[in-house]
Design a protein around this motif. Structure first.
Motif, mmCIF file in Angstrom:
data_model
loop_
_atom_site.group_PDB
_atom_site.id
_atom_site.type_symbol
_atom_site.label_atom_id
_atom_site.label_comp_id
_atom_site.label_asym_id
_atom_site.label_seq_id
_atom_site.Cartn_x
_atom_site.Cartn_y
_atom_site.Cartn_z
ATOM 1 N N LYS A 335 0.822 -1.208 0.000
ATOM 2 C CA LYS A 335 0.000 0.000 0.000
ATOM 3 C C LYS A 335 0.856 1.257 0.000
ATOM 4 N N ASP A 336 2.151 1.128 0.315
ATOM 5 C CA ASP A 336 3.079 2.265 0.332
ATOM 6 C C ASP A 336 3.684 2.542 -1.040
ATOM 7 N N ILE A 337 3.051 2.047 -2.094
ATOM 8 C CA ILE A 337 3.601 2.117 -3.447
ATOM 9 C C ILE A 337 3.894 3.546 -3.902
ATOM 10 N N TRP A 338 3.198 4.548 -3.349
ATOM 11 C CA TRP A 338 3.446 5.939 -3.743
ATOM 12 C C TRP A 338 4.898 6.345 -3.526
ATOM 13 N N TYR A 396 0.814 7.427 -10.076
ATOM 14 C CA TYR A 396 1.948 8.082 -10.718
ATOM 15 C C TYR A 396 1.725 9.599 -10.825
ATOM 16 N N ASP A 397 0.649 9.976 -11.488
ATOM 17 C CA ASP A 397 0.447 11.394 -11.791
ATOM 18 C C ASP A 397 -0.060 12.193 -10.590
ATOM 19 N N ARG A 398 -1.086 11.694 -9.908
ATOM 20 C CA ARG A 398 -1.516 12.393 -8.699
ATOM 21 C C ARG A 398 -0.419 12.285 -7.630
ATOM 22 N N GLY A 399 0.293 11.163 -7.646
ATOM 23 C CA GLY A 399 1.419 11.021 -6.732
ATOM 24 C C GLY A 399 2.475 12.079 -6.965
#
Length: 502
Positions: A335-338, A396-399
Motif C-alpha cells: 500500500k506504500d507504493i506511492w 503516478y500522476d496524482r502522486g
C-alpha cells in the motif's frame, strides 16, 4: 572435600537438556504470509533471509529450468516448520544439512518441516532442489515468466521470484544474491549486479552474477537469450552493462539511444538523490511482447514497446530513479507504493525541467487540468490505492502532484534536502508513506499532514491545484479553469507504460 562423579551418559543428557528450550510448545509454525494486507499469501513469517545462492541450468528450447537454491537465514521465532514461496516442483529439501519433510500447498506455498525444530536467533541453511517450466506456473491467475523466441525472462511486480527460485517473496525480507546460470553456448544469462565469471564446458556456458546489497525478491531478475551486450565503466569505476536482444527489429536503435544513456542519467540523479546505492549500472531490453518497464535492481528491464515511437530517455530516468526510491528504500507493505512510483514519475518531471522541455510546475499544471473533477482518477488514493489500483495512473500522476505540492509548500532548499536525505535515512531498508510524511515534517519544520491527506488520501479533486500561485491556480481562483500549454516532454512521459501485465 567430596568429589561428585557424573557418568558420561548422564552428562550428555544434561547437555542436551540445556540445548533444548524447556517447552516444546514454544515451537510453532511460521506464518504462510508476511502480513501484507494487499497480498496475504506473499512472503512468510518466522525467518529472515540474508543471502540467496542460486545455481541454475536453463534450456531455452524446452523452457526447462533446473535449480539448487541455498538460503542463508535466521529464525525469528522458535520454528516447528516454515514456508517458502515457489511454484515449481521440488525434489529435495535440506535444513542445516539434514533432509527435511516438505509439501506443496496451494499455488506457491512450499511447507518445510525440519527434523530438528529451529530456535529463535539461530542461523539456518536451507537447500532446495527443484525443476520445471516457469511459463507453465500460474499464481494469482498470471505468470511472471515471459517466453521469448530464444529464451525466457523473469521480471514482474509485485512478485516474480516464485516462478524461478524459492524465497520469502516480499520486499520486507531483503537479501544479497549470487546467481549462477548455465545455458547452451551461444546464449547469455543476464541478472542483477556484477558479472563475476563466465566459463564454457561441453556445450554449456555458465554466467555468475553477484548483487552485494540488500535486494527485494521481486527485484531479482533473470533473462536468457541471445543478446548484444555493451560494457563500460563510469568515471567513479562502476561497471556498466546493457543488453539488447538481437532480434528487436525496428525498436533496436531507439532502445540503444535510450538505455545507453543510463550512466549519464545516474550521474544526474546522484545530484538529486545522493550517491548511487549499488555496485553496477545498466539495463536490458529482451524481445518480449509486454509493454512495461521495471526497476529490477542495478539492471532495469525495458519492453521494446517502450521505444516503439523512438528514443525515450524519460523511461530510463523513471526506472533508474527507482534505484533510490523503491530499490534501496523499498515499500513496507504494497500500500506504500506511492513512495516508489510518485517519486519515479516526479523524477521524469525534474529531467524535463533540466532538459528545458517543461518545468515540474508546468507539468503539474497540465496534469491537474487534464483530469476533470468527476474523473475516476481523483477517486484513487495514491497513499493507499488498493491492490486493484496499485498501478493506476493516479498513483503516478496524482502522486507526482503531491510531491510538487510539497515543493511549493516547503521551498526548494528544504525540498531537495528531503529528496536527498530520505534515501540515506532508510538506505537498504523499508519505509511507509507515514514515515516519509514524518521525515518531511522533521526536515522542513512544517506541519504537512493536511497537505498529504489532501493529495494522497482524499477521494476527490482538491479545491486548489498543487501548483499554488501558478497560472492555473490563479485562473481557478478567478473561477475559470484555464487550459495550460502542454509541455514538450509530456508525450514521452506519457509513453512510460504504467500497466503491469497481470
Amino acid at each position: 572435600m567430596h568429589r561428585r562423579i557424573i557418568a558420561p551418559g548422564v552428562l550428555a543428557a544434561a547437555t542436551l537438556l540445556l540445548a533444548i528450550p524447556a517447552s516444546a510448545a514454544s515451537f510453532t509454525p511460521g506464518a504462510p504470509g508476511i502480513g501484507d494486507p494487499y497480498y496475504p499469501a506473499s512472503g512468510n513469517g518466522g525467518y529472515d533471509v540474508s543471502h540467496y545462492d542460486l545455481r541454475l541450468k536453463y534450456q531455452p528450447g524446452t523452457d526447462l529450468l533446473e535449480g539448487t537454491a541455498t538460503l542463508v537465514a535466521t529464525a525469528t521465532q522458535d520454528l516447528s516448520r516454515f514456508n517458502l514461496d515457489l511454484g515449481l516442483a521440488v525434489s529435495e529439501v535440506r535444513v542445516n544439512g539434514k533432509k527435511a519433510k516438505f509439501a506443496k500447498e496451494g499455488e506457491q506455498e512450499l511447507v518445510v518441516t525440519p527434523v530438528t525444530p529451529l530456535q529463535k536467533g539461530k542461523a539456518v541453511s536451507v537447500v532446495v532442489k527443484y525443476a520445471g517450466k516457469p511459463s507453465e506456473v500460474k499464481i494469482g491467475g498470471y505468470t511472471a515468466w515471459a517466453r521469448t523466441p530464444d529464451g525466457g525472462v523473469a521480471a514482474q511486480e509485485p512478485d516474480s521470484a516464485a516462478w524461478w527460485f524459492p524465497s520469502n517473496d516480499h520486499p520486507l525480507d531483503k537479501a544479497t544474491y549470487d546467481v549462477s546460470v548455465s545455458v547452451p553456448d551461444g546464449h547469455q544469462a543476464i541478472s542483477n549486479g556484477v558479472l563475476q565469471s563466465q566459463s564454457s564446458k561441453l556445450g554449456w556456458t555458465r554466467f555468475a552474477w553477484r548483487s552485494n546489497k540488500p535486494q527485494a525478491s521481486y527485484l531479482a531478475t533473470l533473462a536468457v537469450g541471445k543478446f548484444d551486450i555493451t560494457t563500460d565503466r563510469t568515471e567513479s569505476g562502476l561497471p556498466v552493462l546493457n543488453a539488447y536482444s538481437k532480434d528487436l527489429g525496428d525498436n533496436d536503435g531507439a532502445a540503444r539511444a535510450s538505455v545507453e544513456r543510463s550512466a549519464e542519467v545516474v550521474e544526474w540523479l546522484e545530484g538529486v538523490y545522493g550517491p548511487y546505492p549499488f555496485n553496477a549500472i545498466g539495463g536490458y531490453v529482451p524481445n518480449v511482447t509486454s509493454g512495461f518497464a521495471l526497476e529490477t535492481q542495478t539492471r532495469p528491464f525495458y519492453s521494446p514497446k517502450q521505444f516503439a515511437n523512438g528514443a525515450n530517455v524519460s523511461v530510463v530516468v523513471h526506472e533508474l530513479a527507482h534505484q533510490w526510491y523503491g530499490d534501496s528504500v523499498s515499500v513496507h507493505h504494497w500500500k506504500d507504493i506511492w513512495v516508489n512510483e510518485g517519486f519515479a514519475r516526479y523524477s521524469q518531471w525534474l529531467w524535463s525541467e533540466k532538459e528545458g522541455e517543461g518545468t515540474a510546475q508546468e507539468l503539474a499544471d497540465y496534469t491537474y487540468a487534464s483530469y476533470a473533477a468527476d474523473n475516476p482518477f481523483w477517486q484513487v488514493k495514491p497513499g493507499d490505492p488498493g491492490a486493484d489500483k496499485q498501478f493506476d495512473i493516479a498513483v503516478y500522476d496524482r502522486g507526482a502532484l503531491a510531491i510538487q505540492a510539497l515543493r511549493n509548500e516547503v521551498g526548494d532548499d528544504a525540498f531537495f534536502q528531503i529528496l536527498r536525505g530520505w534515501p540515506k535515512q532508510y538506505a537498504y531498508g523499508n519505509a511507509k508513506v507515514s514515515d516519509f510524511v514524518k521525515y518531511a515534517e522533521k526536515v522542513s519544520k512544517k506541519p504537512l499532514a493536511e497537505l498529504f491527506d489532501t493529495w494522497l488520501y482524499e477521494p476527490a479533486k482538491p479545491a486548489a491545484p498543487a501548483a499554488a500561485g501558478s497560472k492555473i491556480a490563479r485562473s481557478y481562483t478567478a473561477g475559470a479553469e484555464a487550459a495550460p500549454v502542454r509541455p514538450k516532454s509530456w508525450k514521452k512521459i506519457a509513453e512510460t507504460n504504467t500497466i503491469h501485465d497481470h
